[in-house]
Design a protein around this motif. Structure first.
Motif, short mmCIF file in Angstrom:
data_model
loop_
_atom_site.label_atom_id
_atom_site.label_comp_id
_atom_site.label_asym_id
_atom_site.label_seq_id
_atom_site.Cartn_x
_atom_site.Cartn_y
_atom_site.Cartn_z
N ALA A 68 -1.67 29.15 -31.63
CA ALA A 68 -1.29 27.93 -30.92
C ALA A 68 -1.86 28.01 -29.51
N PRO A 69 -2.59 26.99 -29.09
CA PRO A 69 -3.17 27.02 -27.74
C PRO A 69 -2.08 26.96 -26.67
N LYS A 70 -2.39 27.55 -25.53
CA LYS A 70 -1.45 27.51 -24.42
C LYS A 70 -1.33 26.08 -23.91
N MET A 71 -0.13 25.73 -23.52
CA MET A 71 0.11 24.40 -22.97
C MET A 71 -0.33 24.40 -21.51
N LYS A 72 -0.96 23.33 -21.11
CA LYS A 72 -1.36 23.18 -19.72
C LYS A 72 -0.34 22.32 -19.00
N THR A 73 -0.15 22.61 -17.73
CA THR A 73 0.75 21.78 -16.95
C THR A 73 0.01 20.53 -16.53
N ALA A 74 0.73 19.45 -16.48
CA ALA A 74 0.14 18.19 -16.05
C ALA A 74 0.84 17.75 -14.77
N ASP A 75 0.07 17.57 -13.73
CA ASP A 75 0.63 17.10 -12.47
C ASP A 75 0.62 15.58 -12.47
N LEU A 76 1.75 15.03 -12.12
CA LEU A 76 1.87 13.59 -12.05
C LEU A 76 2.26 13.22 -10.64
N ASN A 77 1.39 12.53 -9.96
CA ASN A 77 1.62 12.16 -8.58
C ASN A 77 2.04 10.69 -8.55
N LEU A 78 3.31 10.45 -8.26
CA LEU A 78 3.83 9.09 -8.25
C LEU A 78 4.06 8.57 -6.84
N THR A 79 3.53 9.25 -5.86
CA THR A 79 3.72 8.78 -4.50
C THR A 79 2.70 7.70 -4.20
N GLN A 80 3.11 6.76 -3.42
CA GLN A 80 2.23 5.67 -3.03
C GLN A 80 2.40 5.46 -1.53
N ALA A 81 1.29 5.41 -0.85
CA ALA A 81 1.34 5.22 0.59
C ALA A 81 1.62 3.76 0.90
N VAL A 82 2.66 3.52 1.66
CA VAL A 82 3.02 2.16 2.07
C VAL A 82 3.01 2.15 3.59
N THR A 83 2.22 1.26 4.12
CA THR A 83 2.16 1.17 5.57
C THR A 83 2.82 -0.14 6.00
N LEU A 84 3.72 -0.02 6.94
CA LEU A 84 4.40 -1.17 7.50
C LEU A 84 4.00 -1.33 8.96
N THR A 85 3.83 -2.55 9.35
CA THR A 85 3.57 -2.80 10.76
C THR A 85 4.91 -2.77 11.49
N ILE A 86 4.87 -2.75 12.79
CA ILE A 86 6.10 -2.76 13.57
C ILE A 86 6.88 -4.04 13.29
N GLU A 87 6.16 -5.14 13.17
CA GLU A 87 6.83 -6.41 12.90
C GLU A 87 7.55 -6.38 11.54
N ASP A 88 6.88 -5.80 10.52
CA ASP A 88 7.50 -5.69 9.20
C ASP A 88 8.77 -4.85 9.26
N ARG A 89 8.71 -3.75 9.97
CA ARG A 89 9.87 -2.84 10.09
C ARG A 89 11.01 -3.53 10.84
N LEU A 90 10.70 -4.29 11.93
CA LEU A 90 11.74 -5.00 12.68
C LEU A 90 12.38 -6.08 11.81
N ARG A 91 11.56 -6.81 11.04
CA ARG A 91 12.08 -7.82 10.12
C ARG A 91 13.02 -7.18 9.09
N GLU A 92 12.62 -6.04 8.60
CA GLU A 92 13.41 -5.33 7.60
C GLU A 92 14.76 -4.92 8.19
N LEU A 93 14.75 -4.41 9.41
CA LEU A 93 15.97 -3.97 10.05
C LEU A 93 16.89 -5.13 10.44
N SER A 94 16.30 -6.28 10.79
CA SER A 94 17.11 -7.42 11.20
C SER A 94 17.64 -8.21 9.99
#
Length: 102
Positions: A68-94
């Motif tokens: 039986a062949p050795k199992m390989k590990t699979a890396d799954l990267n589910l991170t997504q870069a989200v950039t918010l402007t200052i205005e977006d962040r202030l709107r979110e907070l308000s």
């Protein structure tokens, strides 16, 4: 002058790509026939039974790698870069909703 490697004119010598190595295939064939004879003679089972449990476990682990062949590990990267402007962040907070430009 000798040819330079990667000059665009193909391989410099030796086997062509995809040609099997005769020595390797002959050696594998020999080992395979010897292994088959060892198993069919019953000596393999007898030798395994005579081993202590720790040695038997090590031998069976090594033997399993060829079945039986050795199992390989699979890396799954589910991170997504989200950039918010200052205005977006202030709107979110308000708590205000974002205005759409339609």
């Amino acid at each position: 002058m000798a040819r330079q490697k990667n000059d665009g004119r193909g391989r410099l010598g030796g086997r062509q790509k995809g040609t099997p190595n005769k020595t390797t295939s002959a050696f594998r064939s020999f080992i395979e026939s010897q292994w088959r004879q060892y198993q069919e003679s019953g000596l393999f089972s007898k030798d395994i039974e005579e081993m202590d449990p720790a040695t038997r476990a090590v031998v069976m682990e090594k033997y399993a790698q060829y079945i039986a062949p050795k199992m390989k590990t699979a890396d799954l990267n589910l991170t997504q870069a989200v950039t918010l402007t200052i205005e977006d962040r202030l709107r979110e907070l308000s708590g205000e909703e974002e205005e759409t430009d339609e």
